[in-house]
Design a protein around this motif. Structure first.
Motif, PDB file in Angstrom:
ATOM      1  N   ILE A 124       0.847  -1.198   0.000  1.00 60.60           N
ATOM      2  CA  ILE A 124       0.000   0.000   0.000  1.00 60.60           C
ATOM      3  C   ILE A 124       0.879   1.243   0.000  1.00 60.60           C
ATOM      4  O   ILE A 124       0.645   2.192  -0.760  1.00 60.60           O
ATOM      5  CB  ILE A 124      -0.965  -0.004   1.208  1.00 60.60           C
ATOM      6  CG1 ILE A 124      -1.997  -1.132   1.047  1.00 60.60           C
ATOM      7  CG2 ILE A 124      -1.662   1.342   1.362  1.00 60.60           C
ATOM      8  CD1 ILE A 124      -2.824  -1.397   2.277  1.00 60.60           C
ATOM      9  N   LYS A 125       1.911   1.234   0.821  1.00 61.98           N
ATOM     10  CA  LYS A 125       2.824   2.380   0.892  1.00 61.98           C
ATOM     11  C   LYS A 125       3.550   2.573  -0.438  1.00 61.98           C
ATOM     12  O   LYS A 125       3.677   3.703  -0.926  1.00 61.98           O
ATOM     13  CB  LYS A 125       3.831   2.180   2.016  1.00 61.98           C
ATOM     14  CG  LYS A 125       4.759   3.346   2.200  1.00 61.98           C
ATOM     15  CD  LYS A 125       5.694   3.138   3.373  1.00 61.98           C
ATOM     16  CE  LYS A 125       6.600   4.343   3.494  1.00 61.98           C
ATOM     17  NZ  LYS A 125       7.529   4.215   4.618  1.00 61.98           N
ATOM     18  N   ARG A 130       4.504   5.709  -5.211  1.00 58.94           N
ATOM     19  CA  ARG A 130       4.737   5.677  -6.651  1.00 58.94           C
ATOM     20  C   ARG A 130       3.689   6.488  -7.416  1.00 58.94           C
ATOM     21  O   ARG A 130       4.010   7.208  -8.367  1.00 58.94           O
ATOM     22  CB  ARG A 130       4.739   4.229  -7.141  1.00 58.94           C
ATOM     23  CG  ARG A 130       5.059   4.106  -8.620  1.00 58.94           C
ATOM     24  CD  ARG A 130       5.152   2.668  -9.108  1.00 58.94           C
ATOM     25  NE  ARG A 130       3.921   1.947  -8.897  1.00 58.94           N
ATOM     26  CZ  ARG A 130       3.801   0.851  -8.135  1.00 58.94           C
ATOM     27  NH1 ARG A 130       4.840   0.355  -7.507  1.00 58.94           N
ATOM     28  NH2 ARG A 130       2.630   0.258  -7.993  1.00 58.94           N
ATOM     29  N   GLU A 131       2.423   6.403  -6.979  1.00 61.75           N
ATOM     30  CA  GLU A 131       1.338   7.074  -7.683  1.00 61.75           C
ATOM     31  C   GLU A 131       1.067   8.489  -7.161  1.00 61.75           C
ATOM     32  O   GLU A 131       0.203   9.181  -7.684  1.00 61.75           O
ATOM     33  CB  GLU A 131       0.053   6.236  -7.578  1.00 61.75           C
ATOM     34  CG  GLU A 131       0.173   4.827  -8.127  1.00 61.75           C
ATOM     35  CD  GLU A 131       0.350   4.779  -9.628  1.00 61.75           C
ATOM     36  OE1 GLU A 131      -0.180   5.669 -10.331  1.00 61.75           O
ATOM     37  OE2 GLU A 131       1.027   3.848 -10.106  1.00 61.75           O
ATOM     38  N   PHE A 137      -6.955   5.547   2.229  1.00 65.48           N
ATOM     39  CA  PHE A 137      -7.803   5.190   3.355  1.00 65.48           C
ATOM     40  C   PHE A 137      -8.298   3.751   3.219  1.00 65.48           C
ATOM     41  O   PHE A 137      -8.367   3.213   2.118  1.00 65.48           O
ATOM     42  CB  PHE A 137      -9.020   6.121   3.424  1.00 65.48           C
ATOM     43  CG  PHE A 137      -8.664   7.558   3.659  1.00 65.48           C
ATOM     44  CD1 PHE A 137      -8.382   8.018   4.940  1.00 65.48           C
ATOM     45  CD2 PHE A 137      -8.605   8.458   2.606  1.00 65.48           C
ATOM     46  CE1 PHE A 137      -8.061   9.341   5.165  1.00 65.48           C
ATOM     47  CE2 PHE A 137      -8.280   9.791   2.815  1.00 65.48           C
ATOM     48  CZ  PHE A 137      -8.008  10.233   4.103  1.00 65.48           C
ATOM     49  N   ASP A 138      -8.672   3.167   4.329  1.00 65.42           N
ATOM     50  CA  ASP A 138      -9.289   1.842   4.314  1.00 65.42           C
ATOM     51  C   ASP A 138     -10.781   2.035   4.061  1.00 65.42           C
ATOM     52  O   ASP A 138     -11.487   2.606   4.893  1.00 65.42           O
ATOM     53  CB  ASP A 138      -9.058   1.132   5.649  1.00 65.42           C
ATOM     54  CG  ASP A 138      -9.484  -0.326   5.615  1.00 65.42           C
ATOM     55  OD1 ASP A 138     -10.191  -0.737   4.672  1.00 65.42           O
ATOM     56  OD2 ASP A 138      -9.107  -1.062   6.538  1.00 65.42           O
ATOM     57  N   GLU A 155      -4.118  -1.610  -8.249  1.00 66.21           N
ATOM     58  CA  GLU A 155      -2.683  -1.316  -8.228  1.00 66.21           C
ATOM     59  C   GLU A 155      -1.976  -2.077  -7.108  1.00 66.21           C
ATOM     60  O   GLU A 155      -0.877  -2.599  -7.288  1.00 66.21           O
ATOM     61  CB  GLU A 155      -2.427   0.192  -8.063  1.00 66.21           C
ATOM     62  CG  GLU A 155      -2.781   1.031  -9.279  1.00 66.21           C
ATOM     63  CD  GLU A 155      -4.217   1.545  -9.240  1.00 66.21           C
ATOM     64  OE1 GLU A 155      -5.055   0.987  -8.499  1.00 66.21           O
ATOM     65  OE2 GLU A 155      -4.510   2.506  -9.970  1.00 66.21           O
ATOM     66  N   ILE A 156      -2.622  -2.164  -5.957  1.00 68.49           N
ATOM     67  CA  ILE A 156      -2.010  -2.852  -4.819  1.00 68.49           C
ATOM     68  C   ILE A 156      -1.964  -4.358  -5.077  1.00 68.49           C
ATOM     69  O   ILE A 156      -0.963  -5.018  -4.779  1.00 68.49           O
ATOM     70  CB  ILE A 156      -2.755  -2.520  -3.514  1.00 68.49           C
ATOM     71  CG1 ILE A 156      -2.595  -1.015  -3.204  1.00 68.49           C
ATOM     72  CG2 ILE A 156      -2.232  -3.358  -2.353  1.00 68.49           C
ATOM     73  CD1 ILE A 156      -3.468  -0.503  -2.095  1.00 68.49           C
ATOM     74  N   LYS A 157      -3.032  -4.887  -5.677  1.00 66.15           N
ATOM     75  CA  LYS A 157      -3.024  -6.312  -6.016  1.00 66.15           C
ATOM     76  C   LYS A 157      -1.906  -6.618  -7.006  1.00 66.15           C
ATOM     77  O   LYS A 157      -1.242  -7.649  -6.886  1.00 66.15           O
ATOM     78  CB  LYS A 157      -4.386  -6.726  -6.582  1.00 66.15           C
ATOM     79  CG  LYS A 157      -5.466  -6.839  -5.505  1.00 66.15           C
ATOM     80  CD  LYS A 157      -6.846  -7.079  -6.076  1.00 66.15           C
ATOM     81  CE  LYS A 157      -7.022  -8.449  -6.614  1.00 66.15           C
ATOM     82  NZ  LYS A 157      -8.422  -8.718  -7.017  1.00 66.15           N
ATOM     83  N   LYS A 158      -1.691  -5.707  -7.951  1.00 71.81           N
ATOM     84  CA  LYS A 158      -0.616  -5.889  -8.916  1.00 71.81           C
ATOM     85  C   LYS A 158       0.735  -5.855  -8.199  1.00 71.81           C
ATOM     86  O   LYS A 158       1.621  -6.672  -8.483  1.00 71.81           O
ATOM     87  CB  LYS A 158      -0.682  -4.799  -9.986  1.00 71.81           C
ATOM     88  CG  LYS A 158       0.334  -4.941 -11.078  1.00 71.81           C
ATOM     89  CD  LYS A 158       0.164  -3.852 -12.136  1.00 71.81           C
ATOM     90  CE  LYS A 158       1.241  -3.969 -13.189  1.00 71.81           C
ATOM     91  NZ  LYS A 158       1.149  -2.869 -14.168  1.00 71.81           N
TER      92      LYS A 158
END
Length: 163
Positions: A124-125, A130-131, A137-138, A155-158
């Motif tokens: 997540i960080k 990067r983006e 937020f959750d 993006e996080i799954k990737k």
């Protein structure tokens, strides 16, 4: 002084509009991580071992209690006391075993899940940096998600290698 205040008033809306906000459902993401399924299987095995041991201990206690009840009428008082004390001690050992097993299971689960939580937080960080997100937020804890907030789950799954 008026020029400074005017400059701040003109710049403030620009800085607010330049911020990027994202959201991700961490519970959903966590459940999709492949390590979690492996951990569940491992925890089921560990729990099954404890349950089998506990069932064996309970079975032994029941057998001794039935033997005691069947023979209690013909036992001397001293023997009765000793057998009753043995039954109470067995019951206490079973209770202690149960409590210890619960603690061991929780400790092992935490030990196995902590690296997964850390890996998810790092992903997540990394996506946030990067983006260029100001905040991610959750979404599970959000009351309202505005149209400007982006779902960064893909993006996080990737980043985590989850398809």
């Amino acid at each position: 002084m008026k020029k400074i205040i005017l400059a701040i008033l003109l710049i403030a809306p620009l800085t607010l509009s330049a911020q990027k906000f994202g959201h991700v459902n961490t519970q959903e993401l966590f459940s999709q991580m492949p390590e979690v399924a492996q951990i569940r299987l491992k925890m089921d095995t560990i729990q099954g071992q404890y349950e089998a041991q506990l069932a064996s201990m309970n079975e032994e206690l029941q057998k001794k209690a039935q033997d005691y009840q069947a023979q209690a009428a013909t036992m001397a008082d001293a023997v009765k006391q000793i057998r009753e004390q043995e039954l109470q001690e067995m019951q206490q050992r079973i209770q202690l075993f149960y409590q210890t097993a619960e603690q061991d299971i929780q400790k092992k689960q935490q030990e196995l899940l902590t690296p997964v939580h850390e890996r998810m937080a790092k992903a997540i960080k990394a996506v946030g940096e990067r983006e260029g997100y100001t905040y991610i937020f959750d979404s599970a804890a959000m009351v309202h998600i505005g149209p400007d907030a982006k779902d960064v789950m893909p993006e996080i799954k990737k980043e985590l290698g989850i398809k």
